[in-house]
Every structure is written in C-alpha cells, then in structure tokens.
Design an enzyme around this catalytic site. Structure first.
Site, short mmCIF file in Angstrom:
data_model
loop_
_atom_site.label_atom_id
_atom_site.label_comp_id
_atom_site.label_asym_id
_atom_site.label_seq_id
_atom_site.Cartn_x
_atom_site.Cartn_y
_atom_site.Cartn_z
N LYS A 225 0.82 -1.22 0.00
CA LYS A 225 0.00 0.00 0.00
C LYS A 225 0.85 1.27 0.00
CE LYS A 225 -4.40 -1.91 1.34
NZ LYS A 225 -5.33 -2.27 2.40
N ARG A 260 -3.47 -10.12 4.88
CA ARG A 260 -3.94 -10.19 3.49
C ARG A 260 -2.82 -9.63 2.62
NH1 ARG A 260 -6.26 -6.72 -0.14
NH2 ARG A 260 -7.86 -7.59 -1.52
N1 HH2 Z 1 -7.50 -3.83 1.04
C1 HH2 Z 1 -7.90 -3.83 -0.25
C2 HH2 Z 1 -8.99 -4.61 -0.65
N2 HH2 Z 1 -9.66 -5.38 0.22
N3 HH2 Z 1 -9.96 -6.19 2.41
C3 HH2 Z 1 -9.59 -6.19 3.70
N4 HH2 Z 1 -10.26 -6.95 4.58
N5 HH2 Z 1 -8.53 -5.45 4.15
C4 HH2 Z 1 -7.81 -4.64 3.33
O1 HH2 Z 1 -6.88 -3.96 3.81
C5 HH2 Z 1 -8.18 -4.61 1.95
C6 HH2 Z 1 -9.28 -5.40 1.52
C7 HH2 Z 1 -7.16 -3.00 -1.25
O2 HH2 Z 1 -6.12 -3.72 -1.83
P1 HH2 Z 1 -6.20 -4.46 -3.25
O3 HH2 Z 1 -7.29 -5.47 -3.28
O4 HH2 Z 1 -4.86 -5.01 -3.54
O5 HH2 Z 1 -6.47 -3.28 -4.26
P2 HH2 Z 1 -7.77 -2.79 -5.06
O6 HH2 Z 1 -8.78 -2.27 -4.07
O7 HH2 Z 1 -7.22 -1.68 -5.95
O8 HH2 Z 1 -8.31 -3.94 -5.85
#
Ligand code: HH2
Length: 279
Positions: A225, A260
């Site tokens: 992040k 995660r």
């Molecule tokens: N962060 C993201 C998405 N889902 N779920 C939980 N429980 N906790 C988190 O910190 C979290 C999450 C964002 O990351 P990512 O899925 O890699 O990115 P994007 O939202 O651009 O798909």
C-alpha cells in the site's frame, strides 16, 4: 490463553494459534497492484494454485477495485468477473475462498456457490449485506473505512484514529451478532489505507493490540500500500514487497491473526520464522 477460533462455513474451522496468510486474487483491470494481471479465468486459477502451494490459507477474490479513482463497476460486471472463479476454487476446496465485495447481490451468489468468507471493506454498512451474512454460515471480515473509496483519501481527520476505529469495529461486530452472526464467525480489520494518512496507518499498526483487545480475530491488509511506498520513496508497487513483509511481521507481533497479502511465499516464510521464534 486459549487461541481464538474462526468459523468459515461448514467446512473450514481455523484455530488461530499461528498467523494465517490470505492471498489476494483481484480479477479487475484496475486494482492498484495486480490489476489486469489475471486476464483469463485459467490464469487466475493457476495463480490461486501457486499461492496455495506457497502457503496461502485463504484465497480472497475481488472483482472491484476500491482504490481512490477506480472506475465504478456494475453488480453484473462484478459477478461476471468473480463468480466462475469462486465456484471453481470452492469446488476444489483446498482452502476457503473469500469474496471481497461491498455488494449483497454479488456476495449472495458467491456464498451460494461455496465462498466461505465475505470480506466487506465497507464494514457491513448495507443492511442487505448483513442479511447475506445472517442467512449463511460463512466467516465475515468487518473492515473500517472512512467515507467512500472515491473520496476517502481527501484529508481524513480523526481525533484518535485507533480509538475511533476500534469503537467502530466493536459496534459493527455487535450489530452483526444481534442480527444472528455468531461471534466465532466474525473477524475485524482496521482498514489500512482506507481513509487514512501514512501517520494514521502507522499509528494503527503500532497500537494494533488495542484492536486485538476487542476479542475478535484481527486481519491486517498492508500489502504494497501507498504508506509503504511513502516510507520507502517507492512508486512502483512491485518494489514494495520487502517493506510489505516488514509490515506483516510487525502486525503479527502486535497480535494480528490473518494478513492479506499479494506476496504469499515471501510473507509465509517471514511469518513462519517470526512465529517459531516467538514460540
Ligand atoms: N484492502 C484492499 C482490498 N480489500 N480487504 C480487507 N479486509 N482489508 C484490506 O486492507 C483490503 C481489503 C485494497 O487492496 P487491493 O485489493 O490489492 O487493491 P484494489 O482495491 O485496488 O483492488
């Protein structure tokens, strides 16, 4: 102290005496780190297998990017992206499949085809999401987010970020229990990067034991992040792996039960060693 349990559907019961690794599988064109990477269903399935082989305990499937500025997605489009994959991975059944969605009309069919966890970054604000959780036996992840994805990073303000996030998570978990979701099914997540400055994220990780004190399994998603990029002066998300592993180990030592992550092999190894040293 007895370890916490986390019940995720009829087939998966975790005893949280060691850190769990949740591997991220975004089937989106625009996620901030792995967007567009798993273009075909076959590539996505193979990637899931590689994460399981590398030590993933859970696969978290997402069909909507929640990064600030992400293009809106209809429920139909989100379903088309995630449902075949959730169905296939759940049928194989090696590890539980989590569906990362804010939308009840997406979560419901995913649960019907075998998803074991509903991961809602909006913290079950939508009563229809609460109904989906209450009508099933799946595990739930209740995450804190300030406002909405499109605007959440515009000058977020807290008096005491940790106290406010902990209070929110405690209230949402209580609300879910009143709606019929058993305590053993609920995990909470401070929502790193969701309406938080770098300083807010650091404070949440530093004082994670205050979130752990709520008594629910705690999930932390710091992987790749922006705050890691800010610390390292690194814009390229693929070059934030080692920094992300550092954050995962710190979170584990602060009491996190589940991390995660994008980089399963690296994180799994680091946590296994840190966990063995901790004893
Ligand atoms: N962060 C993201 C998405 N889902 N779920 C939980 N429980 N906790 C988190 O910190 C979290 C999450 C964002 O990351 P990512 O899925 O890699 O990115 P994007 O939202 O651009 O798909």
């Amino acid at each position: 102290m007895k370890p916490l349990n986390w019940h995720c559907g009829p087939d998966h019961r975790f005893v949280l005496d060691h850190p769990l690794v949740m591997g991220i599988l975004n089937v989106t064109p625009d996620s901030f780190s792995d967007g567009g990477r798993h273009a075909s269903p076959r590539a996505a399935t193979e990637y899931a297998f590689s994460m399981i082989a590398a030590g993933a305990d859970i696969i978290d499937v997402g069909g909507e990017s929640t990064r600030p500025g992400a293009a809106p997605v209809t429920d139909a489009e989100e379903i088309a992206r995630v449902l075949p994959l959730v169905r296939e991975l759940a049928a194989i059944g090696t590890v539980p499949v989590s569906i990362d969605t804010r939308h009840a009309d997406v979560a419901r069919p995913c649960v019907e085809v075998g998803a074991s966890i509903v991961n809602d970054v909006s913290g079950f604000r939508d009563p229809a999401m609460v109904e989906v959780a209450a009508a099933s036996d799946v595990g739930v992840v209740v995450m804190h987010m300030l406002g909405e994805p499109a605007t959440m990073q515009e000058d977020p303000v807290y008096e005491d970020v940790v106290a406010e996030v902990a209070a929110f998570l405690g209230e949402r978990a209580e609300m879910l229990r009143e709606a019929g979701v058993a305590r053993e099914r609920i995990a909470v997540d401070p929502g790193i990067g969701f309406g938080k400055t770098t300083e807010h994220n650091l404070e949440l990780l530093r004082r994670l034991p205050e979130i752990v004190a709520l008594g629910y399994p705690v999930l932390v998603g710091a992987s790749r992040k922006r705050f890691i990029g800010n610390i390292l002066g690194e814009d390229d998300t693929a070059r934030r792996v080692h920094g992300s592993v550092g954050a995962a180990v710190y979170a584990m030592l602060g009491g996190a039960h589940i991390v995660r992550v994008h980089d399963v092999a690296e994180t799994y190894q680091a946590l296994a060693v840190a966990s063995a040293i901790r004893g």
